[in-house]
Design an enzyme around this catalytic site. Structure first.
Site, PDB file in Angstrom:
ATOM      1  N   GLY A  60       0.831  -1.200   0.000  1.00 14.08           N
ATOM      2  CA  GLY A  60       0.000   0.000   0.000  1.00 14.08           C
ATOM      3  C   GLY A  60       0.860   1.241   0.000  1.00 14.08           C
ATOM      4  O   GLY A  60       2.034   1.213   0.375  1.00 14.08           O
ATOM      5  N   GLN A  65       2.797  10.048   1.560  1.00 15.05           N
ATOM      6  CA  GLN A  65       4.127   9.439   1.471  1.00 15.05           C
ATOM      7  C   GLN A  65       4.916   9.930   0.257  1.00 15.05           C
ATOM      8  O   GLN A  65       6.122   9.731   0.204  1.00 15.05           O
ATOM      9  CB  GLN A  65       4.020   7.911   1.443  1.00 15.05           C
ATOM     10  CG  GLN A  65       3.520   7.335   2.761  1.00 15.05           C
ATOM     11  CD  GLN A  65       3.432   5.831   2.670  1.00 15.05           C
ATOM     12  OE1 GLN A  65       2.406   5.277   2.296  1.00 15.05           O
ATOM     13  NE2 GLN A  65       4.525   5.170   3.002  1.00 15.05           N
ATOM     14  N   CYS A 110       6.988  -0.040   6.688  1.00 16.18           N
ATOM     15  CA  CYS A 110       6.450   1.098   5.963  1.00 16.18           C
ATOM     16  C   CYS A 110       7.499   1.591   4.978  1.00 16.18           C
ATOM     17  O   CYS A 110       8.688   1.629   5.309  1.00 16.18           O
ATOM     18  CB  CYS A 110       6.107   2.201   6.968  1.00 16.18           C
ATOM     19  SG  CYS A 110       5.463   3.702   6.224  1.00 16.18           S
ATOM     20  N   LEU A 111       7.057   1.941   3.782  1.00 19.06           N
ATOM     21  CA  LEU A 111       7.989   2.437   2.767  1.00 19.06           C
ATOM     22  C   LEU A 111       8.621   3.768   3.172  1.00 19.06           C
ATOM     23  O   LEU A 111       9.670   4.136   2.650  1.00 19.06           O
ATOM     24  CB  LEU A 111       7.274   2.576   1.414  1.00 19.06           C
ATOM     25  CG  LEU A 111       6.844   1.247   0.782  1.00 19.06           C
ATOM     26  CD1 LEU A 111       5.876   1.490  -0.369  1.00 19.06           C
ATOM     27  CD2 LEU A 111       8.052   0.458   0.299  1.00 19.06           C
ATOM     28  N   HIS A 153      -3.486   0.836   7.946  1.00 21.44           N
ATOM     29  CA  HIS A 153      -2.148   1.436   7.903  1.00 21.44           C
ATOM     30  C   HIS A 153      -2.151   2.649   6.965  1.00 21.44           C
ATOM     31  O   HIS A 153      -1.655   3.722   7.315  1.00 21.44           O
ATOM     32  CB  HIS A 153      -1.143   0.369   7.436  1.00 21.44           C
ATOM     33  CG  HIS A 153       0.270   0.855   7.300  1.00 21.44           C
ATOM     34  ND1 HIS A 153       1.283   0.416   8.119  1.00 21.44           N
ATOM     35  CD2 HIS A 153       0.851   1.730   6.442  1.00 21.44           C
ATOM     36  CE1 HIS A 153       2.421   1.002   7.754  1.00 21.44           C
ATOM     37  NE2 HIS A 153       2.182   1.811   6.740  1.00 21.44           N
ATOM     38  N   GLU A 154      -2.717   2.479   5.765  1.00 16.93           N
ATOM     39  CA  GLU A 154      -2.712   3.582   4.783  1.00 16.93           C
ATOM     40  C   GLU A 154      -3.620   4.730   5.213  1.00 16.93           C
ATOM     41  O   GLU A 154      -3.268   5.901   5.043  1.00 16.93           O
ATOM     42  CB  GLU A 154      -3.099   3.073   3.384  1.00 16.93           C
ATOM     43  CG  GLU A 154      -2.150   2.040   2.804  1.00 16.93           C
ATOM     44  CD  GLU A 154      -0.672   2.387   2.891  1.00 16.93           C
ATOM     45  OE1 GLU A 154      -0.306   3.581   2.803  1.00 16.93           O
ATOM     46  OE2 GLU A 154       0.140   1.463   3.062  1.00 16.93           O
ATOM     47  N   HIS A 157      -1.991   7.008   7.577  1.00 15.59           N
ATOM     48  CA  HIS A 157      -1.114   8.008   6.942  1.00 15.59           C
ATOM     49  C   HIS A 157      -1.881   9.295   6.611  1.00 15.59           C
ATOM     50  O   HIS A 157      -1.313  10.380   6.658  1.00 15.59           O
ATOM     51  CB  HIS A 157      -0.486   7.465   5.652  1.00 15.59           C
ATOM     52  CG  HIS A 157       0.741   6.649   5.863  1.00 15.59           C
ATOM     53  ND1 HIS A 157       1.856   7.133   6.510  1.00 15.59           N
ATOM     54  CD2 HIS A 157       1.041   5.380   5.496  1.00 15.59           C
ATOM     55  CE1 HIS A 157       2.786   6.193   6.537  1.00 15.59           C
ATOM     56  NE2 HIS A 157       2.310   5.115   5.937  1.00 15.59           N
TER      57      HIS A 157
END
Length: 184
Positions: A60, A65, A110-111, A153-154, A157
């Site tokens: 995701g 991000q 996480c990216l 999670h997304e 953000h």
């Protein structure tokens, strides 16, 4: 095309902002951003493409991000039965959730976080998410397991929340009461 250099890292102020609602119908610019988020997630899971472009695999990605403080997410993930949940959404919201919790047994990553952050991240075991897809249609998705965790999670953000904000600082591997461990 979004690459790893486009993804901002923890400590960047945009990751702590509450993202703005996308004005609908979405502009071409916003549609293009959302398409690129999805393209990145899909490409990052392809071994050849991810190697060629040096992409870290992800399931995701949220617009904040890539330093775009707007409510857009892309998730491309399979559940334990191999069913694909592939959604690019404007203004996603969790409209209902279970009392029961779940967590990834291996912890979350996480990216935007280049370090390993050990610990269990408590999430709702089941969530219902509503959002607007690229065609401008409202979608309502019922999720459990890994897809439910990915969407939470997304969406975090979009609210300036990082996954490790949920980890118990004193006891990161504290057993989460009445929670389902999701293995990976």
């Amino acid at each position: 095309m979004i690459t790893m250099k486009d993804i901002i890292r923890e400590g960047h102020s945009t990751l702590r902002e509450i993202a703005k609602e996308v004005t609908l119908p979405a502009s071409d610019e916003d549609k293009n951003t959302l398409k690129q988020l999805m393209e990145f997630v899909i490409n990052s899971q392809d071994p050849e493409i991810s190697k060629k472009y040096n992409l870290r695999p992800g399931i995701g990605l949220a617009a904040p991000q890539i330093n775009v403080s707007k409510r857009m997410i892309a998730v491309h993930v399979q559940d334990e039965n191999g069913k694909l949940f592939s959604y690019a959404l404007f203004n996603p919201k969790i409209v209902s959730h279970s009392v029961e919790k779940s967590y990834l047994a291996s912890g979350e990553g996480c990216l935007s976080v280049d370090r390993d952050v050990p610990g269990f991240v408590p999430r709702h075991a089941r969530v219902t998410v509503k959002g607007i897809n690229l065609d401008g249609k409202e979608v309502k998705i019922r999720l459990k397991g890994l897809p439910a965790i990915a969407f939470q999670h997304e969406i975090d953000h979009l609210n300036g929340i990082m996954f490790y904000d949920h980890i118990d600082k004193k006891n990161p591997f504290q057993t989460i009461e009445n929670a389902i461990a999701i293995g990976r």
